[in-house]
Design a protein around this motif. Structure first.
Motif, short mmCIF file in Angstrom:
data_model
loop_
_atom_site.label_atom_id
_atom_site.label_comp_id
_atom_site.label_asym_id
_atom_site.label_seq_id
_atom_site.Cartn_x
_atom_site.Cartn_y
_atom_site.Cartn_z
N LEU A 1 74.40 16.21 96.71
CA LEU A 1 74.41 17.81 97.42
C LEU A 1 75.19 18.42 97.13
N ALA A 2 75.93 18.58 96.69
CA ALA A 2 76.95 19.59 97.36
C ALA A 2 77.25 20.19 95.47
N GLU A 3 77.34 19.48 94.94
CA GLU A 3 77.54 19.46 93.20
C GLU A 3 76.42 19.85 93.10
N LEU A 4 74.68 20.17 93.96
CA LEU A 4 73.98 20.59 93.04
C LEU A 4 73.87 21.51 94.19
N LEU A 5 73.84 22.14 95.13
CA LEU A 5 74.38 23.74 95.30
C LEU A 5 75.06 24.19 94.36
N PHE A 6 76.24 23.71 94.49
CA PHE A 6 77.16 24.42 92.91
C PHE A 6 76.59 24.54 92.00
N GLY A 7 75.78 23.68 91.66
CA GLY A 7 75.39 23.94 90.24
C GLY A 7 74.23 25.07 90.02
N ARG B 1 80.32 21.60 103.70
CA ARG B 1 81.07 20.90 102.77
C ARG B 1 81.61 21.51 101.74
N LEU B 2 81.04 22.92 100.93
CA LEU B 2 81.71 23.42 99.79
C LEU B 2 82.88 24.21 100.26
N GLY B 3 83.32 24.78 101.37
CA GLY B 3 84.06 25.16 102.31
C GLY B 3 83.90 27.09 101.46
N ASP B 4 85.60 26.86 100.75
CA ASP B 4 85.59 28.29 99.83
C ASP B 4 85.05 28.25 98.51
N ARG B 5 84.74 27.22 98.67
CA ARG B 5 84.03 27.27 97.00
C ARG B 5 82.81 28.37 96.81
N TYR C 1 74.21 33.86 98.11
CA TYR C 1 75.25 33.20 97.95
C TYR C 1 76.11 32.79 96.61
N LEU C 2 77.18 33.11 96.12
CA LEU C 2 77.93 32.85 94.94
C LEU C 2 78.96 32.05 94.91
N ARG C 3 78.92 31.73 93.24
CA ARG C 3 80.54 30.72 93.39
C ARG C 3 81.45 31.26 94.00
#
Length: 356
Positions: A212-218, A248-252, A265-267
């Motif tokens: 789920l964190a990977e999906l959010l990041f993508g 969980r993604l923290g400062d990413r 939010y942005l990466r």
């Protein structure tokens, strides 16, 4: 200090739109990805219940809207597949992302569809039976059209009334047995796609440690700036789950402002605070990610534009005009400026049957 924020003015909406255009590979200054597959990977998944529209969305971001061969080639060679992913909606994606996206999305889709499946009398035994017939077809033919699959099911005595045929195809997709691949007729989007076995890269690929964190990041890679509420809508998961994933993604990732009271939010790697102004003129196809993939679309479309584009009562989202990051309204053939006429002709040619 983050230059996107100005305490006297709040968040600069035009800069937010400029950043969003960059994420969508729609900013004129954005270097296009080298292949359609790379575009698909950047976007994570591209909504495509309208196949021609989904293909055009990828071509638009690839810079190849005058030709559709790159998408046709990617489908034919297994570099691009289509299946039911987030929210039980058809998307185009790379095969290496198919497996984990289905595993993440299918349980929630199954939960929401449980009553309907029960009313359709679709049990695990029925799905097993349907799967056996399709796998036999694949062993003999390698691939099969929807019509061939459903004909085999009917011959075997499976009841396909009341949407059961469509539902069984979905169930086999959620089991990662089948997906949609090459066009049946390379010159026609409307002829549909062959169903093929799910590629090994979809099932043998590395599963993200935190899907789920990977999906959010993508999602933020191809759609930011966006709120967590936007991401929850896109993912089809509860807002609380996306908030936890963001932690969980923290400062990413980082918040770069607000819209309608929601942090956007942005990466972190994308937040270089460039001063680009939103630019570019486009025709967006139906269900384009730039418009559809947000819970709140008001950053890019006012109320009149949203009423024009949809979703309507039938759930349809129309093709639309995009200028300088703002959706102007539904696209059509009447009363066009010169730039609109050029894009309209290119879009119609892209969708039209042809002999390649």
């Amino acid at each position: 200090m983050d230059q996107l924020l100005d305490s006297r003015r709040g968040t600069d909406r035009s800069r937010l739109r400029a950043l969003r255009l960059r994420s969508h590979l729609l900013a004129p200054s954005t270097a296009h990805e080298p292949t359609v597959g790379a575009v698909a990977a950047h976007m994570l998944a591209t909504q495509a219940q309208d196949l021609a529209g989904g293909a055009y969305a990828l071509s638009l971001r690839h810079g190849s809207t005058t030709q559709r061969q790159p998408v046709v080639h990617a489908l034919e060679h297994g570099e691009l597949v289509r299946s039911w992913l987030m929210r039980g909606t058809l998307h185009l994606c790379q095969p290496q992302d198919l497996g984990w996206l289905v595993r993440l999305s299918a349980p929630r889709v199954a939960q929401s569809a449980a009553t309907r499946r029960a009313n359709q009398h679709i049990t695990a035994t029925v799905v097993d039976d349907a799967a056996a017939h399709v796998m036999d077809l694949f062993r003999r033919e390698g691939r099969a059209s929807r019509e061939l699959i459903q004909s085999r099911w009917q011959e075997a005595g499976l009841d396909l009334h009341d949407g059961r045929g469509y539902a069984l195809l979905q169930e086999l997709s959620y089991r990662l047995l089948i997906c949609q691949g090459p066009l049946i007729d390379p010159g026609s989007w409307s002829a549909g796609q062959y169903f093929v076995p799910v590629p090994d890269t979809a099932t043998a690929g590395v599963e993200p440690a935190d899907p789920l964190a990977e999906l959010l990041f993508g999602y933020l890679r191809g759609h930011g700036p966006a709120s967590l509420r936007d991401a929850a809508w896109y993912a089809g998961h509860p807002l609380g789950a996306l908030r936890a994933a963001a932690k969980r993604l923290g400062d990413r990732i980082q918040s770069i402002g607000t819209h309608e009271g929601e942090p956007l939010y942005l990466r972190t790697e994308d937040n270089d605070a460039r001063s680009d102004q939103p630019a570019g003129r486009y025709l967006l196809p139906p269900f384009d990610e730039y418009y559809i993939s947000y819970a709140d679309r008001s950053l890019v479309a006012d109320g009149q534009a949203q009423a024009s584009v949809g979703p309507g009562r039938n759930g349809m989202v129309k093709a639309s005009w995009l200028r300088s990051g703002s959706v102007l309204g539904a696209a059509g053939p009447d009363g066009l400026a010169q730039w609109q006429a050029q894009h309209w002709m290119r879009y119609q040619q892209y969708r039209a049957p042809r002999q390649d």
